[in-house]
Design an enzyme around this catalytic site. Structure first.
Site, PDB file in Angstrom:
ATOM      1  N   LYS A  43       0.834  -1.207   0.000  1.00  0.00           N
ATOM      2  CA  LYS A  43       0.000   0.000   0.000  1.00  0.00           C
ATOM      3  C   LYS A  43       0.870   1.260   0.000  1.00  0.00           C
ATOM      4  O   LYS A  43       0.515   2.271  -0.614  1.00  0.00           O
ATOM      5  CB  LYS A  43      -0.938   0.003   1.200  1.00  0.00           C
ATOM      6  N   LYS A 131     -19.375   2.651  16.683  1.00  0.00           N
ATOM      7  CA  LYS A 131     -19.489   1.351  17.346  1.00  0.00           C
ATOM      8  C   LYS A 131     -18.899   1.359  18.750  1.00  0.00           C
ATOM      9  O   LYS A 131     -19.091   0.400  19.518  1.00  0.00           O
ATOM     10  CB  LYS A 131     -18.833   0.274  16.487  1.00  0.00           C
ATOM     11  N   VAL A 172     -18.361   5.865   6.891  1.00  0.00           N
ATOM     12  CA  VAL A 172     -17.787   6.709   5.845  1.00  0.00           C
ATOM     13  C   VAL A 172     -18.264   6.197   4.492  1.00  0.00           C
ATOM     14  O   VAL A 172     -18.060   5.024   4.156  1.00  0.00           O
ATOM     15  CB  VAL A 172     -16.252   6.714   5.913  1.00  0.00           C
ATOM     16  N   GLU A 257     -23.968  -6.789  15.086  1.00  0.00           N
ATOM     17  CA  GLU A 257     -24.471  -5.653  14.311  1.00  0.00           C
ATOM     18  C   GLU A 257     -25.719  -5.085  14.982  1.00  0.00           C
ATOM     19  O   GLU A 257     -26.566  -5.827  15.484  1.00  0.00           O
ATOM     20  CB  GLU A 257     -24.807  -6.127  12.896  1.00  0.00           C
TER      21      GLU A 257
END
Length: 334
Positions: A43, A131, A172, A257
């Site tokens: 990366k 979260k 996002v 979740e």
């Protein structure tokens, strides 16, 4: 604010890191150094093709891991400002590899705090997540612990003058592993699976996240957990915006979740103030009235909570289509 400063960003090759680097290079050509710190050499190589040191002489690419405190101490020499964006954030992976998540998100945070306290760093802003509010999965729990560490670091900084603050925001748009790129990839199959028709999420663009971090660098006093006022969306509306002709089967909520995401709980309300564009959850030891007098804030009502289901601002299907075209389709999504 950043002119002639040396900046260090952990997790600098991620989606946020690249957006932050792009913005800083455009707005502050006079920065002394901008250090991208991450553990992934591929990366870093790919990022150097977009941001080469030949064009941006202040850029530095450091291989390293926040788990390695000695490497952090060496890398922070001469650094003025730190942005902490490194994290293990995939919920299923964290559940399956719990201590790996703990080592990066909690122990890594403490390593960074210790290294900053032993250097000349002036400001640190750490990225959090919705979260972390009333967490029900390990990832959220590790980020809550991380938030607590950064807030508490302000009480042990002595006369060093360093300020630690946290920004906490929702999903996002277009980030890796999020629902919008997933739906875009699945659109060609004719099926967009929905976990629960009641599900809602907060929404923020990468650039808005960058702007919030830059605002906090200039305005945060230290100890705040800053929360932006941002819109929500319904998962059914996202499916309609991306694939109106697709089937939308309900497949059930995944482990860990929530139906609605939270950023401020009712328990936080007694230490939370409204700053206009943002809320700030303040440390219990901070004088809230004095803070409000300095910053133009007001206390929220006791019992106030901020979650994506009760939000007053929801994006329409058309607004979602426009935002996806602007922030996802027209840009590369990592």
């Amino acid at each position: 604010m950043l002119e002639n400063k040396s900046i260090f960003i952990t997790g600098g090759t991620g989606s946020f890191g690249k957006a932050f680097v792009r913005t800083v290079l455009e707005r502050y050509p006079g920065i002394k150094r901008l250090v991208i710190f991450s553990r992934d050499e591929l990366k870093q190589f790919e990022m150097q093709q977009e941001f080469p040191q030949s064009k941006y002489p202040g850029l530095r690419y450091f291989l390293g891991d926040v788990r390695d405190e000695a490497r952090l101490r060496r890398a922070l020499e001469g650094i003025d400002i730190v942005i902490h964006a490194a994290a293990l954030k995939q919920v299923p992976a964290a559940e399956y590899n719990p201590f790996e998540c703990i080592k990066t998100n909690i122990l890594g945070a403490q390593n960074l705090i210790e290294a900053c306290l032993d250097s000349d760093v002036e400001r640190l802003v750490a990225l959090s997540t919705d979260k972390a509010a009333a967490p029900i999965n390990l990832y959220g729990a590790t980020k809550l612990a991380s938030d607590k560490l950064f807030v508490a670091a302000n009480t042990i900084q002595g006369d060093r003058g360093i300020r630690f603050s946290v920004v906490r925001y929702g999903n996002v748009m277009g980030s890796r592993g999020s629902v919008i790129p997933f739906f875009l990839d699945k659109k060609s199959t004719g099926t967009l699976p929905i976990t629960d028709e009641r599900m809602t999420r907060f929404n923020i663009s990468l650039q808005d996240g960058v702007e919030m971090v830059l605002w906090s660098l200039e305005n945060a006093e230290g100890g705040e957990i800053l929360v932006p006022k941002i819109p929500s969306y319904r998962i059914t509306d996202v499916a309609e915006a991306i694939g109106p002709d697709c089937e939308h089967p309900v497949v059930g909520v995944r482990p860990g979740e929530k139906i609605h995401e939270e950023m401020i709980t009712a328990s936080d309300s007694f230490n939370t103030v409204d700053l206009g564009k943002f809320y700030a959850i303040l440390p219990v030891q901070m004088d809230i009235d004095a803070y409000n007098a300095r910053n133009g804030g007001t206390r929220v009502e006791p019992g106030f909570a901020y979650n994506s289901g009760d939000n007053e601002d929801f994006l329409t299907v058309e607004q979602l289509r426009d935002l996806i075209d602007e922030h996802v389709v027209g840009n590369s999504v990592d």
